[in-house]
Design an enzyme around this catalytic site. Sequence first.
Site, PDB file in Angstrom:
ATOM      1  N   ASN A 103      -4.037   1.857 -13.783  1.00 51.69           N
ATOM      2  CA  ASN A 103      -3.149   0.896 -13.101  1.00 51.69           C
ATOM      3  C   ASN A 103      -1.696   1.353 -13.237  1.00 51.69           C
ATOM      4  O   ASN A 103      -1.338   2.041 -14.198  1.00 51.69           O
ATOM      5  CB  ASN A 103      -3.310  -0.478 -13.760  1.00 51.69           C
ATOM      6  CG  ASN A 103      -2.477  -1.547 -13.066  1.00 51.69           C
ATOM      7  OD1 ASN A 103      -2.415  -1.619 -11.843  1.00 51.69           O
ATOM      8  ND2 ASN A 103      -1.814  -2.381 -13.853  1.00 51.69           N
ATOM      9  N   ASP A 151      -2.933  -5.852 -18.217  1.00 56.46           N
ATOM     10  CA  ASP A 151      -1.803  -4.987 -18.583  1.00 56.46           C
ATOM     11  C   ASP A 151      -1.790  -4.581 -20.062  1.00 56.46           C
ATOM     12  O   ASP A 151      -0.724  -4.306 -20.626  1.00 56.46           O
ATOM     13  CB  ASP A 151      -0.456  -5.683 -18.257  1.00 56.46           C
ATOM     14  CG  ASP A 151      -0.320  -5.961 -16.773  1.00 56.46           C
ATOM     15  OD1 ASP A 151      -0.868  -5.195 -15.971  1.00 56.46           O
ATOM     16  OD2 ASP A 151       0.345  -6.955 -16.422  1.00 56.46           O
ATOM     17  N   GLU A 177       7.640   5.295  -9.190  1.00 54.05           N
ATOM     18  CA  GLU A 177       6.197   5.179  -8.911  1.00 54.05           C
ATOM     19  C   GLU A 177       5.720   6.308  -7.994  1.00 54.05           C
ATOM     20  O   GLU A 177       4.721   6.964  -8.271  1.00 54.05           O
ATOM     21  CB  GLU A 177       5.897   3.828  -8.260  1.00 54.05           C
ATOM     22  CG  GLU A 177       6.125   2.678  -9.208  1.00 54.05           C
ATOM     23  CD  GLU A 177       5.674   1.348  -8.650  1.00 54.05           C
ATOM     24  OE1 GLU A 177       5.440   0.451  -9.451  1.00 54.05           O
ATOM     25  OE2 GLU A 177       5.551   1.200  -7.419  1.00 54.05           O
ATOM     26  N   GLY A 228       0.791  -1.240   0.000  1.00 53.49           N
ATOM     27  CA  GLY A 228       0.000   0.000   0.000  1.00 53.49           C
ATOM     28  C   GLY A 228       0.819   1.283   0.000  1.00 53.49           C
ATOM     29  O   GLY A 228       0.286   2.356   0.288  1.00 53.49           O
ATOM     30  N   SER A 229       2.106   1.199  -0.362  1.00 55.04           N
ATOM     31  CA  SER A 229       2.907   2.441  -0.332  1.00 55.04           C
ATOM     32  C   SER A 229       2.401   3.439  -1.382  1.00 55.04           C
ATOM     33  O   SER A 229       2.355   4.645  -1.116  1.00 55.04           O
ATOM     34  CB  SER A 229       4.402   2.150  -0.524  1.00 55.04           C
ATOM     35  OG  SER A 229       4.623   1.543  -1.762  1.00 55.04           O
ATOM     36  N   ASN A 230       2.002   2.946  -2.541  1.00 54.04           N
ATOM     37  CA  ASN A 230       1.433   3.861  -3.551  1.00 54.04           C
ATOM     38  C   ASN A 230       0.109   4.436  -3.071  1.00 54.04           C
ATOM     39  O   ASN A 230      -0.151   5.626  -3.250  1.00 54.04           O
ATOM     40  CB  ASN A 230       1.231   3.134  -4.880  1.00 54.04           C
ATOM     41  CG  ASN A 230       2.515   3.039  -5.673  1.00 54.04           C
ATOM     42  OD1 ASN A 230       2.979   4.028  -6.227  1.00 54.04           O
ATOM     43  ND2 ASN A 230       3.126   1.857  -5.695  1.00 54.04           N
ATOM     44  N   ILE A 283      -9.979  -7.049 -12.812  1.00 53.70           N
ATOM     45  CA  ILE A 283     -11.222  -6.265 -12.699  1.00 53.70           C
ATOM     46  C   ILE A 283     -12.224  -6.836 -13.705  1.00 53.70           C
ATOM     47  O   ILE A 283     -11.951  -6.890 -14.905  1.00 53.70           O
ATOM     48  CB  ILE A 283     -10.961  -4.766 -13.005  1.00 53.70           C
ATOM     49  CG1 ILE A 283      -9.902  -4.196 -12.062  1.00 53.70           C
ATOM     50  CG2 ILE A 283     -12.256  -3.956 -12.909  1.00 53.70           C
ATOM     51  CD1 ILE A 283     -10.269  -4.194 -10.590  1.00 53.70           C
ATOM     52  N   HIS A 301       2.184  -0.380 -13.396  1.00 54.54           N
ATOM     53  CA  HIS A 301       2.872  -1.661 -13.547  1.00 54.54           C
ATOM     54  C   HIS A 301       4.384  -1.413 -13.481  1.00 54.54           C
ATOM     55  O   HIS A 301       4.882  -0.471 -14.114  1.00 54.54           O
ATOM     56  CB  HIS A 301       2.481  -2.308 -14.887  1.00 54.54           C
ATOM     57  CG  HIS A 301       3.043  -3.685 -15.020  1.00 54.54           C
ATOM     58  ND1 HIS A 301       2.434  -4.779 -14.430  1.00 54.54           N
ATOM     59  CD2 HIS A 301       4.162  -4.141 -15.608  1.00 54.54           C
ATOM     60  CE1 HIS A 301       3.169  -5.856 -14.672  1.00 54.54           C
ATOM     61  NE2 HIS A 301       4.224  -5.499 -15.388  1.00 54.54           N
ATOM     62  N   LEU A 346      -4.175  -7.373  -7.147  1.00 53.39           N
ATOM     63  CA  LEU A 346      -3.850  -8.600  -7.885  1.00 53.39           C
ATOM     64  C   LEU A 346      -5.046  -9.293  -8.544  1.00 53.39           C
ATOM     65  O   LEU A 346      -4.856 -10.200  -9.340  1.00 53.39           O
ATOM     66  CB  LEU A 346      -3.118  -9.583  -6.960  1.00 53.39           C
ATOM     67  CG  LEU A 346      -1.760  -9.071  -6.459  1.00 53.39           C
ATOM     68  CD1 LEU A 346      -1.063 -10.121  -5.602  1.00 53.39           C
ATOM     69  CD2 LEU A 346      -0.853  -8.663  -7.618  1.00 53.39           C
TER      70      LEU A 346
END
Length: 199
Positions: free
Chosen positions: A113, A156, A185, A23-25, A99, A115, A96
């Site tokens: 998203n 992706d 990121e 969850g750092s982003n 959707i 990546h 992960l």
Amino acid sequence: MFILFLSKFFILKTVAIFGSGNGSNAENIYNYFLSSSDVKIVFFCTNNKNAFIVNRAEKLNIPVLFTNKDHMRKNSGIQKELKNYKVDYIILAGFLLKIPNNIISLYPKKIINIHPSLLPKYGGKGMYGLNVHAAVLKNKELESGITIHFVNEYYDEGEIILQKKCFISKEETINSLDKKIRFLELSFFPKTIEKIIFS
Ligand code: GRF
């Protein structure tokens, strides 16, 4: 016409962030928009009750919702929550689960998203986290990077919004590459989201 033009800028946009891991982003995006009067992060969502993103949500005092494959497919599941919270944009930051189409069709060009590679290289099922960096190093690539893209029905493969590169040194390890990628990121994801919301 003028009012329509203005409303694009002054109507509050609501965002939900989905993640399955650290969850750092998610936290970085949350903090970026914390003082914004135009964008509000309304909840974090995860499929993993033990993920650190849950601790972060508690610390930040933001609701955290739990989901799974079935819950995402049902109209009464996450779809209902997205409606209740009037979510305009969905951000995937290390989420992960795929959707499902019912949600994708409700949010055309509104699911974004990130990546940790230069797509289309090293994308697709199973390509997440450190697996990506391991594959990049195994193939002796000279560069890697991040890709921020819209989400469509294929893993992706949605339209690319932004890519940023980093060089790979001869001594590169999975961990050192991970640090370079995380730096990119954290630096580029929030402002790219902002640009898309107001484009
Ligand atoms: C990031 O490297 C992102 O690119 C990938 O999953 C990772 C999530 O990290 N999709 P975190 O949970 O935001 O720390």
